[in-house]
Design a protein around this motif. Structure first.
Motif, mmCIF file in Angstrom:
data_model
loop_
_atom_site.group_PDB
_atom_site.id
_atom_site.type_symbol
_atom_site.label_atom_id
_atom_site.label_comp_id
_atom_site.label_asym_id
_atom_site.label_seq_id
_atom_site.Cartn_x
_atom_site.Cartn_y
_atom_site.Cartn_z
ATOM 1 N N TYR A 1 -80.401 49.216 12.313
ATOM 2 C CA TYR A 1 -81.071 48.493 13.391
ATOM 3 C C TYR A 1 -81.382 47.052 12.979
ATOM 4 C CZ TYR A 1 -84.319 47.428 17.147
ATOM 5 O OH TYR A 1 -84.935 46.845 18.226
ATOM 6 N N ALA A 2 -81.649 46.834 11.717
ATOM 7 C CA ALA A 2 -81.969 45.488 11.220
ATOM 8 C C ALA A 2 -80.741 44.581 11.194
ATOM 9 C CB ALA A 2 -82.592 45.577 9.827
ATOM 10 N N ASN A 3 -79.548 45.152 11.273
ATOM 11 C CA ASN A 3 -78.319 44.363 11.248
ATOM 12 C C ASN A 3 -77.949 43.985 12.687
ATOM 13 O OD1 ASN A 3 -75.308 43.991 11.422
ATOM 14 N ND2 ASN A 3 -75.548 44.126 9.204
ATOM 15 N N PRO A 4 -77.948 42.698 13.034
ATOM 16 C CA PRO A 4 -77.689 42.298 14.424
ATOM 17 C C PRO A 4 -76.332 42.770 14.961
ATOM 18 C CG PRO A 4 -78.559 40.454 13.165
ATOM 19 C CD PRO A 4 -78.289 41.555 12.193
ATOM 20 N N ALA A 5 -75.311 42.789 14.121
ATOM 21 C CA ALA A 5 -73.982 43.226 14.585
ATOM 22 C C ALA A 5 -73.994 44.701 14.965
ATOM 23 C CB ALA A 5 -72.929 42.952 13.512
ATOM 24 N N LEU A 6 -74.692 45.530 14.189
ATOM 25 C CA LEU A 6 -74.751 46.960 14.493
ATOM 26 C C LEU A 6 -75.736 47.248 15.618
ATOM 27 C CD1 LEU A 6 -74.466 48.643 10.994
ATOM 28 C CD2 LEU A 6 -72.686 47.813 12.531
ATOM 29 N N ARG A 7 -76.819 46.489 15.677
ATOM 30 C CA ARG A 7 -77.794 46.687 16.751
ATOM 31 C C ARG A 7 -77.176 46.398 18.117
ATOM 32 N NH1 ARG A 7 -81.917 43.892 14.752
ATOM 33 N NH2 ARG A 7 -81.371 41.973 15.847
ATOM 34 N N ALA A 8 -76.115 45.608 18.171
ATOM 35 C CA ALA A 8 -75.441 45.292 19.437
ATOM 36 C C ALA A 8 -74.512 46.413 19.893
ATOM 37 C CB ALA A 8 -74.648 43.995 19.287
ATOM 38 N N LEU A 9 -74.310 47.418 19.043
ATOM 39 C CA LEU A 9 -73.423 48.531 19.355
ATOM 40 C C LEU A 9 -74.239 49.735 19.839
ATOM 41 C CD1 LEU A 9 -71.126 48.171 16.243
ATOM 42 C CD2 LEU A 9 -70.664 47.388 18.588
ATOM 43 N N PHE A 10 -73.565 50.687 20.462
ATOM 44 C CA PHE A 10 -74.210 51.892 20.972
ATOM 45 C C PHE A 10 -74.293 52.909 19.840
ATOM 46 C CE2 PHE A 10 -74.353 55.809 23.567
ATOM 47 C CZ PHE A 10 -75.391 55.470 24.420
ATOM 48 N N ALA B 1 -78.237 53.136 1.792
ATOM 49 C CA ALA B 1 -78.254 52.865 3.229
ATOM 50 C C ALA B 1 -77.900 51.409 3.514
ATOM 51 C CB ALA B 1 -79.632 53.201 3.811
ATOM 52 N N ASP B 2 -78.484 50.484 2.777
ATOM 53 C CA ASP B 2 -78.195 49.061 2.990
ATOM 54 C C ASP B 2 -76.732 48.737 2.701
ATOM 55 O OD1 ASP B 2 -80.800 48.406 3.785
ATOM 56 O OD2 ASP B 2 -81.437 47.988 1.737
ATOM 57 N N GLU B 3 -76.187 49.318 1.653
ATOM 58 C CA GLU B 3 -74.774 49.080 1.324
ATOM 59 C C GLU B 3 -73.859 49.677 2.393
ATOM 60 O OE1 GLU B 3 -75.051 49.037 -3.564
ATOM 61 O OE2 GLU B 3 -74.944 50.957 -2.505
ATOM 62 N N ALA B 4 -74.210 50.845 2.894
ATOM 63 C CA ALA B 4 -73.407 51.479 3.947
ATOM 64 C C ALA B 4 -73.398 50.614 5.203
ATOM 65 C CB ALA B 4 -73.952 52.872 4.256
ATOM 66 N N VAL B 5 -74.538 50.082 5.571
ATOM 67 C CA VAL B 5 -74.635 49.214 6.744
ATOM 68 C C VAL B 5 -73.768 47.975 6.556
ATOM 69 C CG1 VAL B 5 -76.235 47.662 7.962
ATOM 70 C CG2 VAL B 5 -76.850 50.060 7.561
ATOM 71 N N GLU B 6 -73.815 47.386 5.385
ATOM 72 C CA GLU B 6 -72.998 46.190 5.118
ATOM 73 C C GLU B 6 -71.509 46.526 5.160
ATOM 74 O OE1 GLU B 6 -73.865 43.010 5.090
ATOM 75 O OE2 GLU B 6 -75.831 43.805 5.637
ATOM 76 N N SER C 1 -68.963 44.818 7.774
ATOM 77 C CA SER C 1 -67.824 44.041 7.264
ATOM 78 C C SER C 1 -66.476 44.590 7.733
ATOM 79 C CB SER C 1 -67.861 43.974 5.735
ATOM 80 O OG SER C 1 -67.575 45.232 5.165
ATOM 81 N N HIS C 2 -66.466 45.801 8.272
ATOM 82 C CA HIS C 2 -65.227 46.415 8.757
ATOM 83 C C HIS C 2 -65.159 46.493 10.292
ATOM 84 C CE1 HIS C 2 -64.806 47.578 4.549
ATOM 85 N NE2 HIS C 2 -63.515 47.686 4.824
ATOM 86 N N LEU C 3 -66.042 45.770 10.969
ATOM 87 C CA LEU C 3 -65.967 45.723 12.432
ATOM 88 C C LEU C 3 -64.799 44.824 12.840
ATOM 89 C CD1 LEU C 3 -69.737 45.312 13.423
ATOM 90 C CD2 LEU C 3 -68.341 47.397 13.495
ATOM 91 N N PRO C 4 -64.110 45.178 13.914
ATOM 92 C CA PRO C 4 -63.020 44.316 14.371
ATOM 93 C C PRO C 4 -63.562 42.972 14.869
ATOM 94 C CG PRO C 4 -63.319 46.186 15.865
ATOM 95 C CD PRO C 4 -64.269 46.372 14.726
ATOM 96 N N PRO C 5 -62.754 41.934 14.824
ATOM 97 C CA PRO C 5 -63.201 40.627 15.321
ATOM 98 C C PRO C 5 -63.645 40.717 16.784
ATOM 99 C CG PRO C 5 -61.059 40.452 14.232
ATOM 100 C CD PRO C 5 -61.378 41.914 14.343
#
Length: 120
Positions: free
Chosen positions: A25-34, A90-95, A99-103
C-alpha cells in the motif's frame, strides 16, 4: 480502488501478512492497482472486474518466517508461474513487483481485461 485496499488492509493476519499489505500500500505504483488476496498471496490486477488481469507479478508466502517469493505467469492467461525472487522480505517483494510492472501500468481500469485490450 480505495475501498478495496481498505478491505485488504483490514483483513485478519491469518489471511494475509499485514506487513506485506502495508508495504504494498505504501508503494504508489502498487496502490494504483486492484489488490486481490488468495491463499495468503497478494496479487494485483490492472482492471477492477472479473476476470482479473493476470499479467502482473504476485507475492506468495514462502516459509512461514515472513519471507516471500514473487512469481508471475509465464504468459498471460497461462498456467505455469516463473519465480522472480524468493526468500525476500515484504519490502523487497514489493520492490520486485514494482520493478517488473509493464510500462504504463496503472491505475487500474474499471472494467475487465477485454476493456484493457480495447485500449491498446
Amino acid at each position: 480502488m480505495a475501498a478495496k485496499w481498505q478491505v485488504v488492509r483490514e483483513m485478519d493476519a491469518n489471511l494475509i501478512d499485514t506487513a506485506l499489505v502495508e508495504a504494498a500500500y505504501a508503494n504508489p505504483a502498487l496502490r494504483a492497482l486492484f489488490p486481490l488476496v488468495s491463499h495468503g498471496s497478494l496479487q494485483f490486477s490492472r482492471c477492477t472486474r472479473f476476470p482479473w488481469s493476470q499479467d502482473l507479478p504476485s507475492i506468495f508466502p514462502y516459509d512461514g518466517e515472513r519471507h516471500f517469493r514473487v512469481r508471475r505467469l509465464h504468459e498471460p492467461r497461462g498456467s505455469g508461474r516463473e519465480q522472480i525472487g524468493g526468500a525476500v522480505t515484504a519490502d523487497e517483494a514489493v520492490e520486485l513487483v514494482a520493478s517488473h510492472l509493464p510500462p504504463g501500468c496503472g491505475p487500474a481500469l474499471d472494467g475487465t481485461p477485454d476493456d484493457l485490450e480495447s485500449l491498446s
